[in-house]
Design a protein around this motif. Structure first.
Motif, mmCIF file in Angstrom:
data_model
loop_
_atom_site.group_PDB
_atom_site.id
_atom_site.type_symbol
_atom_site.label_atom_id
_atom_site.label_comp_id
_atom_site.label_asym_id
_atom_site.label_seq_id
_atom_site.Cartn_x
_atom_site.Cartn_y
_atom_site.Cartn_z
ATOM 1 N N ALA A 1 -5.663 1.535 -3.725
ATOM 2 C CA ALA A 1 -5.302 1.015 -5.164
ATOM 3 C C ALA A 1 -4.036 0.850 -5.351
ATOM 4 O O ALA A 1 -3.026 -0.665 -6.225
ATOM 5 C CB ALA A 1 -5.732 1.857 -6.222
ATOM 6 N N VAL A 2 -3.423 1.861 -4.801
ATOM 7 C CA VAL A 2 -1.583 1.864 -4.496
ATOM 8 C C VAL A 2 -1.155 0.196 -3.705
ATOM 9 O O VAL A 2 -0.161 -0.617 -4.081
ATOM 10 C CB VAL A 2 -0.910 2.815 -3.716
ATOM 11 N N LEU A 3 -2.339 0.145 -2.680
ATOM 12 C CA LEU A 3 -1.758 -1.421 -1.816
ATOM 13 C C LEU A 3 -2.420 -2.901 -3.259
ATOM 14 O O LEU A 3 -0.946 -3.660 -2.214
ATOM 15 C CB LEU A 3 -2.496 -1.110 -0.706
ATOM 16 N N ARG A 4 -2.748 -2.454 -3.274
ATOM 17 C CA ARG A 4 -3.117 -3.671 -4.573
ATOM 18 C C ARG A 4 -1.960 -3.211 -5.327
ATOM 19 O O ARG A 4 -2.058 -4.722 -5.825
ATOM 20 C CB ARG A 4 -3.921 -3.244 -4.866
ATOM 21 N N ALA A 5 -1.849 -2.271 -6.135
ATOM 22 C CA ALA A 5 -0.830 -2.252 -7.039
ATOM 23 C C ALA A 5 0.768 -3.143 -6.807
ATOM 24 O O ALA A 5 1.023 -4.495 -6.943
ATOM 25 C CB ALA A 5 0.048 -1.225 -7.414
ATOM 26 N N VAL A 6 0.987 -2.870 -5.338
ATOM 27 C CA VAL A 6 1.997 -3.459 -4.301
ATOM 28 C C VAL A 6 2.147 -5.373 -4.406
ATOM 29 O O VAL A 6 2.896 -5.625 -4.953
ATOM 30 C CB VAL A 6 2.622 -2.255 -3.829
ATOM 31 N N GLY A 7 1.200 -5.410 -4.381
ATOM 32 C CA GLY A 7 0.273 -6.157 -4.207
ATOM 33 C C GLY A 7 0.314 -7.285 -5.240
ATOM 34 O O GLY A 7 0.831 -8.644 -5.557
ATOM 35 N N ASN A 8 0.275 -6.859 -6.363
ATOM 36 C CA ASN A 8 -0.102 -7.283 -7.730
ATOM 37 C C ASN A 8 1.632 -7.770 -8.453
ATOM 38 O O ASN A 8 2.145 -8.373 -8.361
ATOM 39 C CB ASN A 8 -0.266 -6.388 -8.330
ATOM 40 N N ASP A 9 2.556 -6.497 -8.103
ATOM 41 C CA ASP A 9 3.213 -6.448 -8.386
ATOM 42 C C ASP A 9 4.460 -4.995 -8.476
ATOM 43 O O ASP A 9 4.406 -4.208 -8.648
ATOM 44 C CB ASP A 9 3.416 -6.756 -10.639
ATOM 45 N N GLU A 10 5.411 -6.087 -7.185
ATOM 46 C CA GLU A 10 6.343 -4.909 -6.487
ATOM 47 C C GLU A 10 6.725 -4.486 -7.306
ATOM 48 O O GLU A 10 6.923 -2.806 -7.275
ATOM 49 C CB GLU A 10 6.855 -5.626 -5.503
ATOM 50 N N LEU A 11 7.573 -4.593 -8.210
ATOM 51 C CA LEU A 11 8.284 -4.242 -8.779
ATOM 52 C C LEU A 11 8.422 -2.920 -9.891
ATOM 53 O O LEU A 11 8.468 -2.151 -10.222
ATOM 54 C CB LEU A 11 8.845 -5.373 -10.411
ATOM 55 N N ALA A 12 7.177 -2.989 -10.946
ATOM 56 C CA ALA A 12 5.949 -2.169 -11.594
ATOM 57 C C ALA A 12 5.967 -1.212 -10.181
ATOM 58 O O ALA A 12 5.891 -0.054 -10.291
ATOM 59 C CB ALA A 12 4.795 -3.055 -11.696
ATOM 60 N N ALA A 13 5.283 -1.331 -9.254
ATOM 61 C CA ALA A 13 4.599 -0.592 -8.399
ATOM 62 C C ALA A 13 6.296 0.352 -8.379
ATOM 63 O O ALA A 13 6.057 1.588 -8.272
ATOM 64 C CB ALA A 13 4.222 -1.473 -7.230
ATOM 65 N N GLN A 14 7.192 -0.267 -7.802
ATOM 66 C CA GLN A 14 8.168 0.492 -7.568
ATOM 67 C C GLN A 14 8.414 1.239 -8.962
ATOM 68 O O GLN A 14 9.405 2.724 -8.713
ATOM 69 C CB GLN A 14 9.918 -0.165 -7.168
ATOM 70 N N SER A 15 8.832 1.103 -10.209
ATOM 71 C CA SER A 15 8.814 1.827 -11.414
ATOM 72 C C SER A 15 7.431 2.780 -11.701
ATOM 73 O O SER A 15 8.069 3.086 -12.654
ATOM 74 C CB SER A 15 9.315 0.065 -12.101
ATOM 75 N N SER A 16 6.681 2.538 -10.607
ATOM 76 C CA SER A 16 6.091 3.310 -11.076
ATOM 77 C C SER A 16 5.833 5.139 -10.374
ATOM 78 O O SER A 16 5.018 5.358 -10.020
ATOM 79 C CB SER A 16 4.616 3.032 -11.351
ATOM 80 N N GLY A 17 6.401 4.328 -9.581
ATOM 81 C CA GLY A 17 7.422 5.566 -8.790
ATOM 82 C C GLY A 17 6.823 5.940 -7.133
ATOM 83 O O GLY A 17 6.619 6.546 -6.505
ATOM 84 N N ILE A 18 6.391 4.132 -7.352
ATOM 85 C CA ILE A 18 5.598 3.947 -5.277
ATOM 86 C C ILE A 18 6.893 3.547 -4.245
ATOM 87 O O ILE A 18 8.092 2.355 -4.852
ATOM 88 C CB ILE A 18 4.684 3.025 -5.691
ATOM 89 N N ASP A 19 6.961 3.907 -2.954
ATOM 90 C CA ASP A 19 7.975 3.745 -2.206
ATOM 91 C C ASP A 19 7.591 2.888 -1.551
ATOM 92 O O ASP A 19 6.572 2.708 -0.835
ATOM 93 C CB ASP A 19 8.145 4.756 -1.367
ATOM 94 N N LEU A 20 7.786 1.838 -2.017
ATOM 95 C CA LEU A 20 7.422 0.622 -1.468
ATOM 96 C C LEU A 20 7.582 0.341 0.278
ATOM 97 O O LEU A 20 6.855 -0.057 1.087
ATOM 98 C CB LEU A 20 8.836 -1.171 -1.384
ATOM 99 N N THR A 21 8.720 0.775 0.602
ATOM 100 C CA THR A 21 8.089 1.089 2.270
ATOM 101 C C THR A 21 7.784 1.586 2.548
ATOM 102 O O THR A 21 7.254 0.971 3.760
ATOM 103 C CB THR A 21 9.853 1.505 2.537
ATOM 104 N N THR A 22 6.958 2.662 2.311
ATOM 105 C CA THR A 22 5.678 3.577 3.079
ATOM 106 C C THR A 22 5.364 2.488 2.939
ATOM 107 O O THR A 22 4.022 2.344 4.326
ATOM 108 C CB THR A 22 6.468 4.343 1.952
ATOM 109 N N VAL A 23 4.308 2.182 1.582
ATOM 110 C CA VAL A 23 3.265 1.157 0.969
ATOM 111 C C VAL A 23 3.335 -0.033 3.020
ATOM 112 O O VAL A 23 1.649 -0.225 3.138
ATOM 113 C CB VAL A 23 3.434 1.258 0.137
#
Lengths: 294, 247
Positions: free
Chosen positions: A164-186
């Motif tokens: 789900a996190v992979l798809r979240a990053v694909g959907n909207d990087e900014l929203a993913a980051q602001s939801s606490g997801i580290d883009l580098t790791t993912v």
């Protein structure tokens, strides 16, 4: 019979290649580097079985791990670029790998003949399967076992949070980051996993056909790799398989009489699918299901 | 006790000074309103504090610790979350998954790395469904976020911001485009979050909402604070009336 086994083998290998691009596409990264990872897997596992006489399984594993290591390294600079720039940067990587295979010479004498990689002549005599008495049907079976394992793992991934996190990053990087997801790791993790799958596919391919050279690893193959998940859709893993069957099984094989026109049709199909089936070929099946439901 | 302190915050875009020497302090557990005409720098203020932009000058302190230069995900780590002015959901994920992705376990009851990424615990499921109830989205848990109505999307985005267990939530125009009934529901939700101990930073154009819920309000115009105080005194302030209606 051998003809059909050959098609099955091609579809299996290309599915692995397509799935390696699929996992990256989930995070929104369009990568042309998959054929580079494929080449690393093919050459390194070939060197191990031919020159060092390794058993096939550790050689395949080493090829996959080496490819995923390079993918890990590519992952970091790839973070800084997006869209078209990422496409160009990853094309550059694949071309670098291709040119290295073009110039790569490592030959030793075995039983009176020279074996190994011979630069532009390619890497001949990757004969682990034939010297160990494998039937070609067994080789195809082995490839498909790996295809099924990889597909099952990606299917499972979609059912856990990591997917789900992979798809979240694909959907909207900014929203993913602001939801606490580290883009580098993912993104680096996706790149590494994609490299592993491509490297595995490369190792299997090299041993199945017993000969690889730099022409195997051109941009055309990188284009195929990324177009499978785009054409099939990223809704689930079957889209990629469907696209490979469609392109390799139907377009390339059944329409052989069309010769080079097939490539034009290939381009045309991609444009048509993107326009009329934005969710990919899988939507053919989904829409039928939902019609039944209502 | 102050939870957030902003000291001489500035943000330049080229020659434009979008935020110009902003100072304010937010107390633990209060609802703090930031208002101002269009283009006065409200969203930029949120974006700088939440790590989207680096401040050009000044410092930001969360519970006394300087948090300048943290990335957005690191801001979530320290306990800040936010919603966006133009809703940003994960459209290919279900409502449930949208919350799952942002979900954080309690600090003193964290699951292992592996079960966080590859597992699903019962407590997690229970708490996420509570959050769905809170947002009135329990019947839509398995629908794709992109299929929600506008009001439901707003509710889901708020719930997602709560899912990361923040101490401080930034709401960027949460009532934009809502009808009266929805604004009323939103007000109830904001009060419930405050009662849970979450501090709220509200940027809003809907005066009815911001004047009714805020403990204190700061008014921004051309990047500068022109007035601050409780809702009544801000409403009566001459410079505020000039900024909104002209002289």
């Amino acid at each position: 019979m051998d003809y059909y086994l050959g098609i099955l083998q091609t579809i299996g290998v290309h599915t692995l290649l397509g799935l390696s691009a699929y996992i990256l596409l989930l995070t929104g990264q369009v990568s042309m580097a998959q054929i580079g990872f494929f080449a690393i897997g093919a050459y390194s596992s070939g060197v191990l079985t031919v020159i060092f006489s390794w058993h096939i399984y550790p050689a395949l594993a080493f090829g996959a791990f080496l490819a995923s290591f390079f993918a890990f390294l590519v992952g970091f600079p790839a973070l800084r670029v997006k869209g078209l720039m990422l496409v160009i940067a990853t094309i550059a990587f694949s071309e670098i790998v291709r040119l290295i295979t073009f110039n790569f010479v490592w030959m030793v004498e075995k039983d009176g003949i020279m074996v190994g990689a011979d630069g532009a002549q390619g890497f001949r005599e990757i004969r682990y399967f034939t010297t160990n008495g494998w039937e070609s049907s067994q080789v195809v079976l082995l490839i498909w076992i790996f295809v099924v394992i990889v597909m099952a793992m990606l299917w499972w991934l979609d059912r856990v949070k990591a997917g789900a996190v992979l798809r979240a990053v694909g959907n909207d990087e900014l929203a993913a980051q602001s939801s606490g997801i580290d883009l580098t790791t993912v993104k680096v993790a996706a790149m590494t996993a994609g490299g592993f799958i491509a490297g595995l596919g490369g190792g299997l391919y090299a041993h199945a056909v017993s000969y690889v050279d730099h022409i195997t690893f051109t941009i055309l193959m990188a284009t195929f790799a990324i177009s499978y998940p785009i054409l099939g859709g990223t809704k689930n893993v079957f889209g990629t398989l469907l696209a490979v069957i469609f392109i390799q099984g139907i377009l390339i094989e059944a329409f052989r009489f069309l010769e080079d026109w097939r490539l034009i049709i290939f381009g045309l199909i991609i444009i048509l699918v993107m326009n009329f089936m934005p969710n990919g070929l899988v939507s053919l099946f989904n829409s039928r299901k939902s019609k039944k439901g209502t | 006790m102050s939870i957030l302190k902003v000291d001489n915050l500035c943000k330049n875009f080229g020659g434009v000074r979008a935020v110009d020497g902003l100072n304010f302090e937010i107390n633990q557990g209060e609802i703090f309103g930031l208002i101002g005409p269009n283009g006065s720098g409200k969203s930029t203020t949120i974006n700088v504090i939440c790590g989207l932009y680096q401040p050009s000058e000044g410092s930001i302190f969360l519970e006394g610790k300087k948090i300048n230069g943290l990335k957005p995900n690191q801001c979530v780590d320290v306990g800040i979350s936010r919603t966006f002015q133009n809703i940003r959901l994960f459209g290919d994920l279900t409502v449930w998954q949208n919350l799952w992705v942002a979900w954080r376990d309690d600090k003193n009851n964290q699951s292992s790395w592996f079960s966080n990424w590859f597992g699903r615990s019962e407590t997690q499921e229970k708490l996420i469904s509570e959050l769905l109830n809170f947002s009135g989205l329990e019947s839509r848990a398995n629908d794709l976020a992109s299929n929600l109505s506008f009001g439901e999307q707003r509710r889901l985005e708020l719930a997602r911001a709560v899912a990361s267990k923040p101490k401080l939530i930034f709401l960027d125009e949460p009532a934009a485009g809502m009808n009266k009934e929805e604004v009323k529901e939103l007000r109830e939700r904001i009060f419930r979050l405050r009662d849970l101990g979450i501090t709220i930073f509200l940027v809003e154009h809907v005066m009815d909402l911001v004047m009714n819920v805020s403990n204190r309000i700061t008014v921004l115009n051309f990047g500068k604070a022109i007035a601050e105080g409780d809702p009544e005194s801000v409403q009566k302030d001459k410079s505020v009336q000039e900024a909104y209606f002209g002289q």
